[in-house]
Design an enzyme around this catalytic site. Structure first.
Site, PDB file in Angstrom:
ATOM      1  N   LEU A 115      28.474  25.063  21.300  1.00  0.00           N
ATOM      2  CA  LEU A 115      28.236  25.809  22.541  1.00  0.00           C
ATOM      3  C   LEU A 115      27.467  27.110  22.302  1.00  0.00           C
ATOM      4  O   LEU A 115      27.927  27.982  21.556  1.00  0.00           O
ATOM      5  CB  LEU A 115      29.569  26.113  23.227  1.00  0.00           C
ATOM      6  N   HIS A 116      26.312  27.234  22.962  1.00  0.00           N
ATOM      7  CA  HIS A 116      25.505  28.442  22.817  1.00  0.00           C
ATOM      8  C   HIS A 116      24.538  28.600  23.989  1.00  0.00           C
ATOM      9  O   HIS A 116      24.117  27.638  24.612  1.00  0.00           O
ATOM     10  CB  HIS A 116      24.698  28.420  21.507  1.00  0.00           C
ATOM     11  N   TRP A 117      24.238  29.862  24.269  1.00  0.00           N
ATOM     12  CA  TRP A 117      23.179  30.265  25.192  1.00  0.00           C
ATOM     13  C   TRP A 117      22.129  31.023  24.387  1.00  0.00           C
ATOM     14  O   TRP A 117      22.424  31.573  23.329  1.00  0.00           O
ATOM     15  CB  TRP A 117      23.723  31.204  26.262  1.00  0.00           C
TER      16      TRP A 117
END
Length: 338
Positions: A181-183
């Protein structure tokens, strides 16, 4: 404020948010200062795979004002992307993931100091200040958006006093390179059409992006009483796409009323349902990931860069979004109005 730990922690609250920003009259916020300062320090420490060097930039002729940038190092020097074959692909602890970052890649903590919520460099940057927002990193979640991550990244956008800070998300099968999970967060100091383009009404506080090659959905902060409601409604749409295994891209940008307005007084979140792109992405090709859907074209190949036209880009964007936009539009409206 920053605490003096090995990995510093940035503390903030709602009084630090900047709702209205004036173009070219901005004073960098404490958040901007710390992000840019620690990013530069990482650059000096040679933590990146290459020094950012955008060889050339141009605005393509036409009505959509697409911005093309030539950045060949991003293809030549970046880490090989993960092979993603399904939106249900589980987290893999054996391959690269964000628990394996070198300490010099971590800029600062944005949580309670336990390095679970952090900002880290993107070691293969596409623009100034390009970094990763990693929420609940130690839980080893796959690249499936959580409402918590959306809320956190929206807060970071509001902490900035720059109209040019953008936040982006690629889902699995929509050109996410790492299944953790990453932005992405980065500064793009170009005024873009989607900051002010006219939108069409759709359903309660949700709009349609129609007069543009990549058709999609849009929400505006100004339509809601507070940030929490804005994030919740946005997440409802994203989660609908996730639960139906529809590949998607999400872009958060400051927004203004019109082309000649220098007052940024809103935030828009764009959501695109799109044709899936499974497998290992070809990093030298024209890759229509989230930035490209927004109109920011990061090009790795000089020949492609030299021959880009608005028509060619429009055809690609339309091809990957039109069918999926039409297939979810009515069902999503029914779901939101239930």
């Amino acid at each position: 404020m920053l605490s003096h730990r090995q990995i510093p922690t940035f503390f903030y609250d709602a009084k630090d948010f900047n709702i209205i920003i004036k173009l070219n009259k901005e004073q960098e916020s404490q958040f901007d200062n710390i992000l840019q300062q620690t990013w530069k320090q990482a650059e000096e420490a040679k933590a990146f795979r290459y020094i950012l060097n955008i060889r050339s930039s141009k605005s393509l002729k036409g009505e959509y004002r697409f911005l093309a940038q030539l950045n060949p190092e991003r293809a030549q020097c970046r880490r090989a992307p993960e092979s993603v074959t399904s939106m249900l692909q589980p987290f893999n602890s054996i391959g690269f993931n964000f628990t394996k970052l070198a300490q010099q890649e971590i800029l600062f903590d944005i949580g309670n100091g336990d390095t679970n919520d952090i900002i880290a460099i993107n070691a293969s940057p596409l623009e100034q200040g390009h970094c990763l927002v990693l929420t609940e990193r130690l839980k080893c979640l796959p690249q499936i958006m959580t409402e918590y991550s959306l809320y956190k990244v929206t807060e970071l956008c509001l902490l900035s006093n720059s109209w040019s800070l953008r936040a982006i998300f690629n889902s699995l099968c929509a050109h996410a390179s790492v299944n953790h999970l990453h932005w992405h967060l980065y500064y793009l100091k170009y005024e873009m059409l989607l900051e002010y383009i006219d939108l069409c009404s759709y359903t309660s506080n949700v709009y349609l992006l129609i007069n543009y090659p990549a058709k999609g959905f849009c929400l505006k902060l100004s339509s809601f009483k507070n940030i929490r409601d804005f994030v919740s409604q946005t997440f409802l749409i994203v989660n609908y796409l996730q639960s139906h295994q529809v590949a998607h891209n999400v872009y958060i940008t400051r927004a203004k009323s019109g082309l000649n307005d220098d007052l940024y007084n809103d935030i828009r979140i764009y959501i695109w349902a799109r044709k899936p792109s499974p497998g290992i992405k070809d990093t030298t090709a024209f890759i229509p990931a989230v930035c490209e859907l927004f109109g920011h074209l990061s090009i790795r190949d000089e020949n492609i860069y030299n021959n880009l036209t608005e028509d060619k880009v429009s055809n690609v964007l339309n091809d990957i979004t039109d069918e999926y936009f039409l297939s979810v539009k009515d069902k999503l409206k029914y779901f939101l109005e239930k």
